[in-house]
Design a protein around this motif. Structure first.
Motif, mmCIF file in Angstrom:
data_model
loop_
_atom_site.group_PDB
_atom_site.id
_atom_site.type_symbol
_atom_site.label_atom_id
_atom_site.label_comp_id
_atom_site.label_asym_id
_atom_site.label_seq_id
_atom_site.Cartn_x
_atom_site.Cartn_y
_atom_site.Cartn_z
ATOM 1 N N ALA A 30 13.601 7.010 -10.998
ATOM 2 C CA ALA A 30 15.057 7.015 -11.141
ATOM 3 C C ALA A 30 15.591 8.438 -11.137
ATOM 4 C CB ALA A 30 15.456 6.297 -12.428
ATOM 5 N N LEU A 31 14.910 9.355 -11.816
ATOM 6 C CA LEU A 31 15.367 10.743 -11.849
ATOM 7 C C LEU A 31 15.298 11.384 -10.467
ATOM 8 C CD1 LEU A 31 13.871 12.122 -15.179
ATOM 9 C CD2 LEU A 31 16.204 11.365 -14.729
ATOM 10 N N LEU A 32 14.267 11.048 -9.704
ATOM 11 C CA LEU A 32 14.162 11.590 -8.347
ATOM 12 C C LEU A 32 15.379 11.194 -7.517
ATOM 13 C CD1 LEU A 32 12.362 13.069 -6.262
ATOM 14 C CD2 LEU A 32 11.432 10.823 -5.639
ATOM 15 N N GLY A 33 15.755 9.920 -7.580
ATOM 16 C CA GLY A 33 16.930 9.479 -6.842
ATOM 17 C C GLY A 33 18.219 10.054 -7.395
ATOM 18 N N ARG A 34 18.317 10.163 -8.720
ATOM 19 C CA ARG A 34 19.550 10.656 -9.338
ATOM 20 C C ARG A 34 19.748 12.156 -9.145
ATOM 21 N NH1 ARG A 34 18.567 7.778 -15.052
ATOM 22 N NH2 ARG A 34 20.507 8.762 -15.738
ATOM 23 N N LEU A 35 18.674 12.882 -8.811
ATOM 24 C CA LEU A 35 18.832 14.297 -8.485
ATOM 25 C C LEU A 35 19.781 14.474 -7.302
ATOM 26 C CD1 LEU A 35 18.063 17.273 -8.828
ATOM 27 C CD2 LEU A 35 16.010 16.832 -7.459
ATOM 28 N N SER A 36 19.806 13.476 -6.419
ATOM 29 C CA SER A 36 20.736 13.506 -5.282
ATOM 30 C C SER A 36 22.177 13.638 -5.752
ATOM 31 C CB SER A 36 20.566 12.232 -4.457
ATOM 32 O OG SER A 36 21.604 12.098 -3.508
ATOM 33 N N TYR A 37 22.512 12.977 -6.870
ATOM 34 C CA TYR A 37 23.897 13.010 -7.341
ATOM 35 C C TYR A 37 24.273 14.380 -7.893
ATOM 36 C CZ TYR A 37 23.061 7.993 -7.078
ATOM 37 O OH TYR A 37 22.712 6.737 -6.634
ATOM 38 N N GLY A 38 23.282 15.172 -8.275
ATOM 39 C CA GLY A 38 23.566 16.539 -8.691
ATOM 40 C C GLY A 38 23.718 17.485 -7.512
ATOM 41 N N MET A 39 23.174 17.101 -6.350
ATOM 42 C CA MET A 39 23.204 17.969 -5.170
ATOM 43 C C MET A 39 24.325 17.641 -4.195
ATOM 44 S SD MET A 39 19.128 18.151 -4.280
ATOM 45 C CE MET A 39 19.454 19.167 -2.829
ATOM 46 N N VAL A 40 24.532 16.353 -3.949
ATOM 47 C CA VAL A 40 25.409 15.938 -2.851
ATOM 48 C C VAL A 40 26.845 16.436 -2.979
ATOM 49 C CG1 VAL A 40 26.507 13.912 -1.796
ATOM 50 C CG2 VAL A 40 24.031 13.983 -2.099
ATOM 51 N N ARG A 179 21.640 25.864 6.106
ATOM 52 C CA ARG A 179 23.033 25.410 6.150
ATOM 53 C C ARG A 179 23.311 24.439 5.014
ATOM 54 N NH1 ARG A 179 25.497 26.006 11.239
ATOM 55 N NH2 ARG A 179 24.121 26.901 12.836
ATOM 56 N N PRO A 180 24.589 24.347 4.574
ATOM 57 C CA PRO A 180 24.931 23.358 3.547
ATOM 58 C C PRO A 180 24.604 21.931 3.971
ATOM 59 C CG PRO A 180 26.710 24.938 3.817
ATOM 60 C CD PRO A 180 25.731 25.197 4.922
ATOM 61 N N ALA A 181 24.699 21.638 5.266
ATOM 62 C CA ALA A 181 24.395 20.283 5.746
ATOM 63 C C ALA A 181 22.957 19.898 5.430
ATOM 64 C CB ALA A 181 24.650 20.187 7.249
ATOM 65 N N ALA A 182 22.057 20.885 5.345
ATOM 66 C CA ALA A 182 20.674 20.589 4.983
ATOM 67 C C ALA A 182 20.595 20.080 3.546
ATOM 68 C CB ALA A 182 19.808 21.839 5.151
ATOM 69 N N GLY A 183 21.488 20.560 2.681
ATOM 70 C CA GLY A 183 21.545 20.053 1.317
ATOM 71 C C GLY A 183 21.991 18.603 1.273
ATOM 72 N N VAL A 184 22.933 18.240 2.135
ATOM 73 C CA VAL A 184 23.372 16.840 2.219
ATOM 74 C C VAL A 184 22.218 15.963 2.687
ATOM 75 C CG1 VAL A 184 25.023 15.262 3.294
ATOM 76 C CG2 VAL A 184 25.731 17.589 2.722
ATOM 77 N N LEU A 185 21.477 16.430 3.681
ATOM 78 C CA LEU A 185 20.336 15.675 4.190
ATOM 79 C C LEU A 185 19.262 15.518 3.117
ATOM 80 C CD1 LEU A 185 19.266 14.278 6.730
ATOM 81 C CD2 LEU A 185 18.225 16.470 7.388
ATOM 82 N N ALA A 186 19.030 16.582 2.355
ATOM 83 C CA ALA A 186 18.039 16.500 1.268
ATOM 84 C C ALA A 186 18.464 15.466 0.236
ATOM 85 C CB ALA A 186 17.867 17.872 0.617
ATOM 86 N N GLY A 187 19.750 15.423 -0.077
ATOM 87 C CA GLY A 187 20.254 14.420 -1.018
ATOM 88 C C GLY A 187 20.048 13.008 -0.509
ATOM 89 N N ALA A 188 20.223 12.817 0.800
ATOM 90 C CA ALA A 188 20.007 11.489 1.389
ATOM 91 C C ALA A 188 18.555 11.059 1.252
ATOM 92 C CB ALA A 188 20.429 11.507 2.861
ATOM 93 N N VAL A 189 17.632 11.977 1.516
ATOM 94 C CA VAL A 189 16.207 11.655 1.408
ATOM 95 C C VAL A 189 15.825 11.350 -0.034
ATOM 96 C CG1 VAL A 189 13.878 12.586 1.691
ATOM 97 C CG2 VAL A 189 15.611 13.005 3.448
ATOM 98 N N LEU A 190 16.322 12.147 -0.976
ATOM 99 C CA LEU A 190 15.982 11.958 -2.389
ATOM 100 C C LEU A 190 16.413 10.587 -2.895
ATOM 101 C CD1 LEU A 190 16.857 15.458 -3.899
ATOM 102 C CD2 LEU A 190 14.601 14.374 -3.868
ATOM 103 N N VAL A 191 17.649 10.199 -2.585
ATOM 104 C CA VAL A 191 18.140 8.941 -3.130
ATOM 105 C C VAL A 191 17.413 7.758 -2.507
ATOM 106 C CG1 VAL A 191 20.044 8.486 -1.513
ATOM 107 C CG2 VAL A 191 20.264 7.808 -3.889
ATOM 108 N N PHE A 192 17.067 7.847 -1.241
ATOM 109 C CA PHE A 192 16.375 6.729 -0.595
ATOM 110 C C PHE A 192 14.947 6.593 -1.127
ATOM 111 C CE2 PHE A 192 14.139 4.821 3.144
ATOM 112 C CZ PHE A 192 14.776 3.600 3.096
#
Length: 441
Positions: A30-40, A179-192
């Protein structure tokens, strides 16, 4: 439900929580996925700003993303309660990750129309998986003991606080390297990945069982009716008030530091708030409380409000940092107690919805507080703005105390009336019927 009805013989520890079978694995996922919410949020804001060159477009897109994510949270939680995490979370997380991936793709280079960015932001917000409420529902099944559950919720809240500190730091590292877009992509991978790991845990039932049918005279609604559950409604109102205070505080801290020509110090003040919240959450979970959850919720909200009022009188930056850290001591206890009230106010079939309502109230209050205080800063003295920001929590606490006093007085009056009738030889059967004033309890 009394908080001490199932208290263990010795004080539970955080290690006891994590040693519970399947707890560490489930919590980690759960924490792995929720880390996305701190990044996105930060990554998406920076990505859209870089792609469009416009702060207004970035702000509008983030407002749409936040509104869809926050206000549809109870509806998404209702789907979880109805069909179970195993059936709902994977497609929900998949759609959310796909929308974020599309946003990362279109913001990698400039040229995407603002309307397309807004539509994708709304799509991502609509599909945001409620990993926090799901994990708290799972905690309730993993550790049914109320004392241990309070410790688990405290640990969950502190970990979440740390994720919201760690997420932006990771985005900063990603932006430096690419790029900042790479951070968005990382958030997508984390939550999935986090969502898939969560539903694969043995703590998540493979077959979702629907609640047992109620008697014919007690209809079961498919959705949680907030107005019909006074304890949950009270917790949601107090949480919204605290969210208003904290949302206002973010902007007030910026104004305070800019007034001292120390704008860069804003991060230290907000870090003090997070550190105070983490310390307060750990301490709160470590103590065996004798008071009820409702009393603790009101006291913690009042303490935070009082600290914010004092913060506005700070003569120096270091004083503000210290007072804001004191205010932070009450933040995690407020949220932990609100989640406990939500958990014990409903049946097992609606726990995810109840927790989502607390989340929604806090997030909506935070957004509203930022917007409201933005209209006041520059027009009123900063100390008065701090006082007004503290007012929602203090007024909520005062109203709760007043209501509690009225109800206690009504009960005392009913008992006195019954005793007087018994002494006078009046109709004894009236003592078996609750007086009208007591029906509102």
């Amino acid at each position: 439900m009394p908080t001490s009805s199932s208290a263990p013989s010795r004080a539970p520890s955080y290690a006891t929580v994590l040693r519970t079978p399947h707890a560490a694995r489930t919590f980690g996922a759960a924490l792995l996925g929720r880390l996305s919410y701190g990044m996105v949020p930060l990554a998406l804001l920076l990505a859209i700003k870089d792609a469009t060159g416009s702060y207004s477009v970035a702000g509008a897109a983030m407002a749409l993303f936040g509104a869809a994510s926050v206000f549809l949270s109870p509806a998404r939680a209702a789907l979880i309660d109805r069909y179970g995490p195993r059936r709902v979370l994977p497609p929900m997380a998949g759609l959310y990750a796909a929308a974020l991936g599309a946003l990362a793709l279109v913001t990698w280079r400039p040229g995407t129309p603002p309307l397309a960015l807004g539509a994708l932001a709304v799509a991502a917000g609509v599909c945001t998986p409620p990993l926090g409420p799901v994990m708290r529902t799972l905690w309730s099944g993993l550790v049914p003991d109320r004392e241990l559950l309070r410790r688990a919720y405290s640990l969950d809240g502190v970990a979440e606080e740390l994720l919201y500190v760690t997420g932006p730091l990771l985005v900063g590292l990603i932006v430096r390297a690419g790029r900042p877009a790479a951070g968005v992509l990382a958030g997508a991978v984390l939550v999935f990945v986090g969502a898939l790991a969560l539903v694969s845990s043995p703590a998540v039932p493979r077959r979702h069982t629907s609640p047992e049918p109620a008697p014919s005279d007690v209809p079961v609604a498919p959705r949680l009716r907030l107005h019909a559950i006074p304890a949950l409604r009270h917790a949601v109102l107090v949480t919204a008030a605290v969210g208003l205070c904290l949302g206002a505080l973010d902007l007030l801290v910026v104004a305070f530091t800019e007034q001292l020509h120390r704008a860069a110090a804003v991060s230290w003040v907000l870090a003090a708030l997070s550190a105070g919240s983490a310390v307060g959450g750990l301490a709160y979970g470590a103590v065996r409380w004798r008071t009820t959850n409702r009393v603790r919720l009101v006291v913690a909200a009042a303490g935070m409000g009082a600290a914010l009022m004092v913060a506005g009188l700070s003569p120096r930056l270091y004083v503000l940092v210290a007072v804001v850290a004191v205010a932070g001591l009450f933040v995690a206890p407020v949220l932990t107690t609100a989640y406990l009230i939500a958990d014990e106010s409903v049946d097992a079939a609606r726990r995810t919805q109840a927790g989502a309502w607390v989340n929604t109230a806090f997030n909506a209050g935070s957004s509203g507080g930022t917007a409201a205080v933005g209209l006041l800063v520059g027009r009123l003295p900063l100390a008065l703005c701090f006082a007004l920001a503290a007012a929602p929590a203090l007024l909520c606490a005062a109203a709760s105390v007043r209501l509690r006093s009225r109800l206690a007085g009504a009960e005392a009056g009913a008992e006195a009336e019954a005793e007087a009738e018994a002494e006078a030889g009046g109709p004894g059967q009236r003592s078996l019927i609750a007086p009208p004033s007591a029906i509102r309890v």
